[in-house]
Design a protein around this motif. Structure first.
Motif, PDB file in Angstrom:
ATOM      1  N   LEU A  41       0.847  -1.192   0.000  1.00 20.60           N
ATOM      2  CA  LEU A  41       0.000   0.000   0.000  1.00 20.60           C
ATOM      3  C   LEU A  41       0.882   1.241   0.000  1.00 20.60           C
ATOM      4  O   LEU A  41       1.871   1.289   0.727  1.00 20.60           O
ATOM      5  N   ILE A  42       0.482   2.228  -0.774  1.00 22.42           N
ATOM      6  CA  ILE A  42       1.126   3.537  -0.709  1.00 22.42           C
ATOM      7  C   ILE A  42       0.039   4.545  -0.399  1.00 22.42           C
ATOM      8  O   ILE A  42      -0.978   4.613  -1.104  1.00 22.42           O
ATOM      9  N   LYS A  43       0.251   5.300   0.666  1.00 23.16           N
ATOM     10  CA  LYS A  43      -0.733   6.300   1.091  1.00 23.16           C
ATOM     11  C   LYS A  43      -0.030   7.627   1.322  1.00 23.16           C
ATOM     12  O   LYS A  43       1.188   7.693   1.514  1.00 23.16           O
ATOM     13  N   THR A  44      -0.828   8.666   1.346  1.00 26.19           N
ATOM     14  CA  THR A  44      -0.323  10.014   1.564  1.00 26.19           C
ATOM     15  C   THR A  44      -0.548  10.402   3.022  1.00 26.19           C
ATOM     16  O   THR A  44      -1.533   9.967   3.646  1.00 26.19           O
ATOM     17  N   ARG A  45       0.345  11.206   3.544  1.00 26.88           N
ATOM     18  CA  ARG A  45       0.188  11.721   4.921  1.00 26.88           C
ATOM     19  C   ARG A  45      -1.209  12.287   5.119  1.00 26.88           C
ATOM     20  O   ARG A  45      -1.733  12.995   4.265  1.00 26.88           O
ATOM     21  N   GLY A  46      -1.788  11.967   6.260  1.00 25.47           N
ATOM     22  CA  GLY A  46      -3.110  12.480   6.580  1.00 25.47           C
ATOM     23  C   GLY A  46      -4.242  11.547   6.194  1.00 25.47           C
ATOM     24  O   GLY A  46      -5.361  11.667   6.715  1.00 25.47           O
ATOM     25  N   GLN A  47      -3.967  10.625   5.274  1.00 28.78           N
ATOM     26  CA  GLN A  47      -5.006   9.681   4.894  1.00 28.78           C
ATOM     27  C   GLN A  47      -5.165   8.616   5.971  1.00 28.78           C
ATOM     28  O   GLN A  47      -4.418   8.575   6.943  1.00 28.78           O
ATOM     29  N   GLN A  48      -6.165   7.756   5.761  1.00 26.82           N
ATOM     30  CA  GLN A  48      -6.321   6.621   6.651  1.00 26.82           C
ATOM     31  C   GLN A  48      -6.224   5.341   5.835  1.00 26.82           C
ATOM     32  O   GLN A  48      -6.352   5.358   4.602  1.00 26.82           O
ATOM     33  N   VAL A  49      -5.967   4.233   6.533  1.00 23.57           N
ATOM     34  CA  VAL A  49      -5.784   2.972   5.837  1.00 23.57           C
ATOM     35  C   VAL A  49      -6.377   1.838   6.669  1.00 23.57           C
ATOM     36  O   VAL A  49      -6.410   1.910   7.905  1.00 23.57           O
ATOM     37  N   THR A  50      -6.877   0.832   5.985  1.00 22.49           N
ATOM     38  CA  THR A  50      -7.415  -0.357   6.648  1.00 22.49           C
ATOM     39  C   THR A  50      -6.717  -1.581   6.086  1.00 22.49           C
ATOM     40  O   THR A  50      -6.655  -1.770   4.867  1.00 22.49           O
ATOM     41  N   LEU A  51      -6.191  -2.393   6.982  1.00 21.96           N
ATOM     42  CA  LEU A  51      -5.516  -3.626   6.605  1.00 21.96           C
ATOM     43  C   LEU A  51      -6.341  -4.804   7.103  1.00 21.96           C
ATOM     44  O   LEU A  51      -6.976  -4.725   8.152  1.00 21.96           O
ATOM     45  N   SER A  52      -6.262  -5.909   6.365  1.00 24.70           N
ATOM     46  CA  SER A  52      -7.089  -7.061   6.698  1.00 24.70           C
ATOM     47  C   SER A  52      -6.242  -8.298   6.973  1.00 24.70           C
ATOM     48  O   SER A  52      -5.188  -8.491   6.363  1.00 24.70           O
ATOM     49  N   CYS A  53      -6.724  -9.128   7.894  1.00 23.10           N
ATOM     50  CA  CYS A  53      -6.052 -10.380   8.231  1.00 23.10           C
ATOM     51  C   CYS A  53      -7.095 -11.484   8.336  1.00 23.10           C
ATOM     52  O   CYS A  53      -8.028 -11.390   9.144  1.00 23.10           O
ATOM     53  N   SER A  54      -6.927 -12.520   7.529  1.00 19.81           N
ATOM     54  CA  SER A  54      -7.800 -13.694   7.618  1.00 19.81           C
ATOM     55  C   SER A  54      -7.017 -14.825   8.259  1.00 19.81           C
ATOM     56  O   SER A  54      -5.996 -15.265   7.712  1.00 19.81           O
ATOM     57  N   SER A  74      -5.467   5.958  11.259  1.00 18.74           N
ATOM     58  CA  SER A  74      -6.006   7.217  10.769  1.00 18.74           C
ATOM     59  C   SER A  74      -4.910   8.283  10.783  1.00 18.74           C
ATOM     60  O   SER A  74      -3.890   8.148  11.456  1.00 18.74           O
ATOM     61  N   THR A  75      -5.135   9.339  10.040  1.00 15.54           N
ATOM     62  CA  THR A  75      -4.212  10.472   9.977  1.00 15.54           C
ATOM     63  C   THR A  75      -2.771   9.978   9.860  1.00 15.54           C
ATOM     64  O   THR A  75      -1.927  10.203  10.743  1.00 15.54           O
ATOM     65  N   LEU A  76      -2.487   9.305   8.794  1.00 15.66           N
ATOM     66  CA  LEU A  76      -1.191   8.681   8.609  1.00 15.66           C
ATOM     67  C   LEU A  76      -0.046   9.671   8.700  1.00 15.66           C
ATOM     68  O   LEU A  76      -0.135  10.812   8.221  1.00 15.66           O
ATOM     69  N   GLU A  77       1.035   9.190   9.308  1.00 10.34           N
ATOM     70  CA  GLU A  77       2.278   9.958   9.402  1.00 10.34           C
ATOM     71  C   GLU A  77       3.376   9.179   8.674  1.00 10.34           C
ATOM     72  O   GLU A  77       3.274   7.961   8.489  1.00 10.34           O
ATOM     73  N   LEU A  78       4.426   9.908   8.310  1.00  9.22           N
ATOM     74  CA  LEU A  78       5.528   9.251   7.598  1.00  9.22           C
ATOM     75  C   LEU A  78       6.087   8.082   8.409  1.00  9.22           C
ATOM     76  O   LEU A  78       6.466   7.045   7.863  1.00  9.22           O
ATOM     77  N   GLY A  79       6.108   8.249   9.717  1.00 10.82           N
ATOM     78  CA  GLY A  79       6.661   7.218  10.597  1.00 10.82           C
ATOM     79  C   GLY A  79       5.821   5.963  10.693  1.00 10.82           C
ATOM     80  O   GLY A  79       6.254   4.983  11.297  1.00 10.82           O
TER      81      GLY A  79
END
Lengths: 109, 113
Positions: free
Chosen positions: B11-24, B79-84
């Motif tokens: 996944l590539i996202k931009t700072r400030g975006q949010q992301v959801t990851l899934s695990c089955s 949420s509110t993704l940071e570079l770190g």
């Protein structure tokens, strides 16, 4: 504080040489310790755990409570042992694993 | 049987975006734990879910959250993704709450730009 220390980032040996990957822990109580291994392009997988007292792929690890250590040993290294090795401590009763930083083992022909 | 499956793998996202990851999880496994792996901090525990309940949480800010569904599949959200937050996120599943052998997925590589 609960902590796992693996002092060596890289351990480089020749095929057939003995191997010892060091692991020290800090934990108040009776620890449950594990060694996990990650081969190139593969997922992290359990190698062995101290409660089993078993040998897997020729590796053994003995828990030494006096020295708070759980070193991983193998008498004769093979090239296929080259991988990243992580020592881990099970924290409390909730399946939280505390990992060491890992040691990369490189076995040369 | 099928192993632990994590999606997406990258996944590539931009700072400030949010992301959801899934695990089955592996079929029958009811415990799901999440870990963050970075070169600087190594493998760090995020949280564990069992029977749709969060049982334990690591030292991460509230931007990191998760949940587990009735079929034991789990999601984690940042949420509110940071570079770190750029890291490999791993999930590990177990048969039950007391089983100590964890089976890991291949991880989701998140890059925040």
């Amino acid at each position: 504080a609960q902590r796992v220390t693996q002092p060596e980032k890289l351990l480089s040996v020749f095929k057939g040489a003995p191997v010892e990957l060091k692991c020290n822990y800090s934990y108040s109580g009776s620890p449950e310790l594990f060694w996990y291994v990650q081969y190139s392009r593969q997922r992290l997988q359990l190698l062995l755990r101290h409660i089993s007292r078993e040998s897997i792929k020729g590796f053994t690890a003995d828990l030494n409570k006096g020295e708070t250590s759980f070193h991983l040993k193998k008498p004769f290294a093979q090239e296929e042992d080259s991988a990243m090795y992580y020592c881990a401590l099970l924290s409390g009763g909730y399946n939280k694993l505390i990992f060491g930083a890992g040691t990369r083992l490189a076995v040369h022909p | 049987k099928a192993g632990v499956t994590q999606t997406p793998r990258y996944l590539i996202k931009t700072r400030g975006q949010q992301v959801t990851l899934s695990c089955s999880p592996i079929s029958g496994h009811r415990s799901v734990s999440w870990y963050q792996q970075t070169p600087g901090q190594g493998l760090q525990f995020l949280f564990e879910y069992f029977s749709e309940t969060q049982r334990n949480k690591g030292n991460f800010p509230g931007r990191f959250s998760g949940r587990q569904f009735s079929n034991s599949r789990s999601e984690m959200n940042v949420s509110t993704l940071e570079l770190g937050d750029s890291a490999l996120y791993l999930c590990a599943t177990r048969w039950n709450a007391r089983d100590t052998e964890a089976f890991f997925g291949q991880g989701t590589r998140l890059t925040v730009v």
